[in-house]
Motif scaffolding. Structure first.
Motif, PDB file in Angstrom:
ATOM      1  N   ASP A  45       0.837  -1.203   0.000  1.00 46.85           N
ATOM      2  CA  ASP A  45       0.000   0.000   0.000  1.00 46.85           C
ATOM      3  C   ASP A  45       0.874   1.256   0.000  1.00 46.85           C
ATOM      4  OD1 ASP A  45      -2.738  -0.481  -0.227  1.00 46.85           O
ATOM      5  OD2 ASP A  45      -2.893  -1.156   1.855  1.00 46.85           O
ATOM      6  N   ARG A  46       1.953   1.221   0.784  1.00 46.01           N
ATOM      7  CA  ARG A  46       2.869   2.367   0.812  1.00 46.01           C
ATOM      8  C   ARG A  46       3.553   2.553  -0.537  1.00 46.01           C
ATOM      9  NH1 ARG A  46       4.285   0.319   5.987  1.00 46.01           N
ATOM     10  NH2 ARG A  46       6.353  -0.355   5.263  1.00 46.01           N
ATOM     11  N   HIS A  47       3.865   1.452  -1.209  1.00 45.79           N
ATOM     12  CA  HIS A  47       4.455   1.549  -2.553  1.00 45.79           C
ATOM     13  C   HIS A  47       3.476   2.238  -3.513  1.00 45.79           C
ATOM     14  CE1 HIS A  47       7.270  -2.152  -1.755  1.00 45.79           C
ATOM     15  NE2 HIS A  47       7.498  -1.120  -0.953  1.00 45.79           N
ATOM     16  N   GLU A  49       1.202   4.373  -2.690  1.00 46.12           N
ATOM     17  CA  GLU A  49       1.153   5.791  -2.323  1.00 46.12           C
ATOM     18  C   GLU A  49       2.360   6.545  -2.888  1.00 46.12           C
ATOM     19  OE1 GLU A  49       0.935   5.770   1.891  1.00 46.12           O
ATOM     20  OE2 GLU A  49      -1.116   4.956   1.961  1.00 46.12           O
ATOM     21  N   ARG A  50       3.524   5.897  -2.935  1.00 47.96           N
ATOM     22  CA  ARG A  50       4.700   6.561  -3.511  1.00 47.96           C
ATOM     23  C   ARG A  50       4.482   6.864  -4.985  1.00 47.96           C
ATOM     24  NH1 ARG A  50       9.912   3.310  -0.941  1.00 47.96           N
ATOM     25  NH2 ARG A  50       9.360   3.605   1.244  1.00 47.96           N
TER      26      ARG A  50
END
Length: 215
Positions: A45-47, A49-50
């Motif tokens: 999920d953080r990937h 967002e990046r």
């Protein structure tokens, strides 16, 4: 644009990974493994967002996305046969991601993209290591060692050795030397070629191993 297409491809891969890890967490009966899949989904999920940040910073529209057919098929297989059936494929995919993001970091001069690609590569490598331990493997799948390399070396060695030795024997025979000298020359040439090719193969394999150890 080629770069935009590549960004979209990476973005969609990360969205697929989120979907797949969540699907694994839903069907995993082992609490420890379920926690691992949930954590990996959060990292993916953080990937995502990046990538959204990169699209936004460059005034690009964030692509719409639905899980790919392959991802849905893997999720179905996990539900039908258990998560362990698809883990080797996910492990291989994480390895490919490490390679792709390292290449992206090396080839871009855009600072935010370089930092994002490098960070995702590191986290994907950690994912691959964790999944490898889950499968009882101590592997780094981003190191591409092809299964045909030994066969290729053998064929190349025979081809090179026979060609060079044929030229040597033909030259001595053409000079009108006695048959015993032709035979001795052929044997000596074959021995020299074998030693040469064996040494070259050893040094090449040793260098490859050193590069992998450095990586």
């Amino acid at each position: 644009m080629a770069q935009n297409a590549r960004w979209i491809e990476h973005y969609r891969d990360e969205k697929d990974a989120v979907f797949l890890y969540r699907a694994l967490a839903e069907v995993e009966s082992d609490e420890k493994h379920r926690g691992l899949f949930t954590r990996l989904a959060a990292v993916e999920d953080r990937h995502v967002e990046r990538w959204i940040e990169l699209f936004t910073q460059n005034d690009q529209t964030v692509p719409t996305h639905q899980p790919s057919r392959r991802t849905r098929l893997l999720a179905w297989a996990a539900r039908r046969f258990g998560p362990s059936t698809i883990l080797p494929m996910i492990l291989a995919e994480e390895g490919r991601e490490v390679t792709a993001y390292c290449k992206l970091a090396r080839t871009t001069s855009y600072g935010p993209l370089h930092r994002a690609a490098l960070g995702i590569a590191v986290e994907s490598a950690e994912h691959a290591s964790e999944l490898g331990r889950l499968l009882g493997r101590d592997v780094e799948p981003w190191h591409t060692v092809r299964s045909g390399s030994y066969l290729r070396s053998i064929v190349y060695g025979f081809n090179d050795g026979l060609t060079a030795n044929f030229g040597l024997v033909a030259g001595v025979l053409g000079a009108g030397a006695a048959p015993r000298f032709v035979i001795i020359t052929g044997l000596a040439g074959a021995l020299a070629d074998a030693l040469s090719m064996g040494t070259s193969g050893y040094l090449a394999a040793k260098s490859e191993a050193e590069v992998q150890a450095h990586q």
